[in-house]
Design an enzyme around this catalytic site. Structure first.
Site, PDB file in Angstrom:
ATOM      1  N   LYS A 289      21.366  35.260  18.913  1.00 60.45           N
ATOM      2  CA  LYS A 289      22.242  36.427  19.076  1.00 60.45           C
ATOM      3  C   LYS A 289      21.867  37.204  20.339  1.00 60.45           C
ATOM      4  CE  LYS A 289      23.032  36.824  14.093  1.00 60.45           C
ATOM      5  NZ  LYS A 289      22.434  37.338  12.840  1.00 60.45           N
TER       6      LYS A 289
ATOM      7  N   GLY B 296      35.201  32.329   5.505  1.00 59.14           N
ATOM      8  CA  GLY B 296      36.579  31.820   5.525  1.00 59.14           C
ATOM      9  C   GLY B 296      37.418  32.420   4.406  1.00 59.14           C
TER      10      GLY B 296
ATOM     11  N   GLY C 148      27.432  40.767  12.677  1.00 55.72           N
ATOM     12  CA  GLY C 148      28.431  40.807  11.602  1.00 55.72           C
ATOM     13  C   GLY C 148      29.517  41.834  11.812  1.00 55.72           C
TER      14      GLY C 148
ATOM     15  N   ILE D 166      39.418  26.801   9.893  1.00 60.68           N
ATOM     16  CA  ILE D 166      38.630  25.606   9.584  1.00 60.68           C
ATOM     17  C   ILE D 166      37.374  26.078   8.887  1.00 60.68           C
ATOM     18  CG2 ILE D 166      37.504  23.577  10.546  1.00 60.68           C
ATOM     19  CD1 ILE D 166      39.716  23.325  12.433  1.00 60.68           C
TER      20      ILE D 166
END
Lengths: 429, 429
Positions: free
Chosen positions: A205, A15, A134, A9
């Site tokens: 984070k 993505g 990341g 999604i």
């Protein structure tokens, strides 16, 4: 070979990277998962937007339900970003019997408990390696590799945009605003960089890492947080003269009173690994009771590093490792709140203090006198020549508490000889 | 809560650390494994030797069979070291239906294929996080966290003893022999440090990492390997003058012709993370196609760091993650030999060359002439004043092949003006 069908999604930067890895490196992912990871559907908002990856016919859709309610999709990767709709997508996916992978730290920081409870209720899993640092696999390292340890402290450079801006300010004396513009021009900073530069991204984070490392259930908004957006390049220069660089650190430390958490620009001694973390890199230093000290460094953002983490999660989920980890870790469950957040006022450390003071006799005595009243002892002093009748006075202190340092600064700010609001930052060996 | 019964073989430094973690931190290991890790038996050679950990009554035995054939022990940790008996212990444990955890890189480097085949035959697993880089969880990171990547290069400081000795030679100009003695006095070096300082230990670890990262089936003895035991402190000083430090690196690089592997003292540019790895630390730099560059640093040896890795393996094995990973990775199986070892002569890189030359006219022209004949171009030259009529001539080259560099050195060694065997070392940016 068996297939695990995957739905994405969101087909933005991350993505597209994930789709690319799945489509171009099916052999690789299959080898590691023991089964084929098959990209079945990708839901986007706008079918007509140009994309930088080519999908097979029939994969792209603008209907969320074609992913969420697809009868054969077993794992949904939520890569749309944002919080409210992402929350709904994750909850609906879990309810529809899908395991979820997400790169969305804001979502987890805001709704981790609700989402993990939902996953447990539906006997599904959530994996989120890409949500912090990341490409640096710090989530797996904390939740699996260090499982024989009690982590005692965790220090991270968790925002690449800020680290890039700070590096620029250090190396070229560029003022904050200009360094930010350059970060935006190079694509490191968002069009709206507020959450990066004000420290909120780092705090989100840190809340996730603190939960993994200490079992602390912390609302990220409660973490004392200072950004780099008010940082004066003059302080960077003073720090450099004293052998330090300034980094935006997220810090979590286990103390007898709970976990001390903070986010803010911090003086780090030159020559250590953390001081050398350059450009948009991220890094995490972990201290733990069995292993001692570990240091991780890598790309904190970017298309393929983040996609690398997402696909590792997809592989772990398809292969069955995520199920084991998610079950044993009991993330954000009621059982897992093993430690409380400590009173930030009680945080102990050295401080960098900078005062703009009148160039008149007795000023240093007055200021050091106030510090003495607060039992703050001085490690070093730097005073430059005055211009316009005032001068910066930089004082590095030995260990004191945040509470004493703040109170001392208030008292000093009230002195007639002090011209502007004092600047204070933590110092780390 | 369910129990997984554990047997240890060996109660030396690492074994005692593992026992200590299992006995003192049962809550922690149980939380991460989802089941209790129960230390059932520990086999040692000599029951009467004093130990630095206290075991519950009935746990210690001098009968291997009481561990290997214990009907309820599910996981055996082989912590005895050595190769031949350890091989037998692992094979017998697997045949008896136990999963195995080992910290024994020499065993794996020598018998990895046989042991993994046996594990597959008996549907058991072998986990070996502690075998490389001690507390740095590089095995899990390569085999799991980076599974979306093709690793393209891997550079490691994998022997803490050597790194300590080199650091000493750098910081204090201590000659090799004296630095080794100090490492032994501080307990970093073994009584017989031969395998550490001649690079064999690094080559064994590199063979394991190269198998994980590239699927390369390499006999560690075939890896071109130079130790630090012949390193002259003069070369350390020359390197320093040119902005480098010398580290013992294990390097594996994917090239179009296969994996280039090598172990040897290497010039590393100062200011980078690898150059700053201090004392007995280990570090691994990984370059991979999706994530880019990752850097790991931590304790490469020592009781508790190694025990941390062993217990993480015990937890992964008890929880079921090892089963998934061991199955999918197909370690040292016939299917997994995906790449061959490249011809070492074709390794490309810059070189540090040092010649002791006569202090007579025309020497530099002769030597650079030979380099020119081998198409080796020069990046920088350092020549100090002569004493006793000879002087060290240091030449740093641009990229060339190992083959050309070696041939050029042979040709140069044959020149009348050259007094001793040339010294050559690789240089890494």
């Amino acid at each position: 070979m068996d297939k695990t069908k995957i739905g994405l999604i969101g087909l933005g930067t991350v993505g597209s990277g994930v789709a690319q890895l799945l489509l171009d490196h099916g052999d690789r992912t299959a080898r590691h998962a023991g089964r084929v990871l098959w990209l079945e559907k990708v839901a986007v908002r706008d079918l007509n937007r140009p994309r930088d990856c080519e999908l097979p016919a029939g994969v792209l859709t603008d209907q969320l339900d074609e992913v969420i309610n697809h009868p054969e999709i077993e794992v949904v990767a939520e890569l749309m970003g944002g919080v409210d709709l992402a929350r709904e997508v994750v909850l609906r996916s879990l309810a529809a019997g899908k395991d979820v992978v997400t790169a969305n730290k804001a979502l987890l920081a805001a709704h981790g408990p609700e989402l993990c409870d939902a996953a447990r209720k539906h006997c599904r899993t959530i994996a989120f390696e890409a949500s912090v640092a990341g490409g640096v696999p710090i989530i797996t390292n904390l939740s699996q590799c260090l499982s024989a340890n009690q982590v005692t402290s965790l220090t991270g450079i968790l925002n690449g945009t800020c680290n890039f801006i700070l590096a620029k300010m250090h190396s070229e004396g560029t003022p904050y605003g200009q360094a930010l513009e350059e970060a935006q021009r190079l694509g490191y900073a968002e069009a709206d960089p507020a959450l990066d530069v004000n420290g909120a991204d780092t705090a989100q984070k840190l809340a996730i890492l603190a939960h993994l490392a200490f079992g602390a259930r912390v609302a990220w908004e409660e973490i004392p947080c200072v950004g780099i957006d008010t940082l004066d390049v003059a302080d960077i220069q003073h720090a450099q003269q004293m052998g330090y660089v300034i980094k935006l650190l997220g810090v979590a430390e286990l103390t007898p009173d709970g976990v001390q958490l903070s986010v803010g620009p911090t003086l780090v001694r030159r020559g250590g690994a953390m001081a050398d973390v350059s450009g948009p890199m991220n890094a995490v230093h972990v201290r733990a009771d069995a292993v001692g000290e570990l240091f991780y460094q890598g790309p904190g953002a970017g298309q393929m590093p983040t996609a690398s983490a997402v696909v590792a999660d997809l592989i772990d989920t398809a292969a069955g490792r995520t199920r084991v980890t998610f079950q044993t870790l009991e993330l954000w469950s009621d059982r897992s709140s093993r430690v409380e957040m400590a009173d930030p006022k009680m945080a102990v450390g050295g401080y960098y203090l900078r005062f703009m003071v009148d160039d008149t006799p007795g000023v240093l005595a007055k200021i050091t006198g106030v510090l003495g009243e607060h039992a703050i002892s001085i490690s070093s002093v730097l005073q430059h020549e005055a211009s316009d009748g005032s001068a910066p006075l930089v004082i590095m202190t030995h260990d004191t508490t945040e509470g004493e340092a703040v109170e001392a600064c208030c008292d000093i700010a009230a002195l007639d000889c002090v011209r502007s609001t004092p600047v204070g930052m933590r110092v780390r060996g």
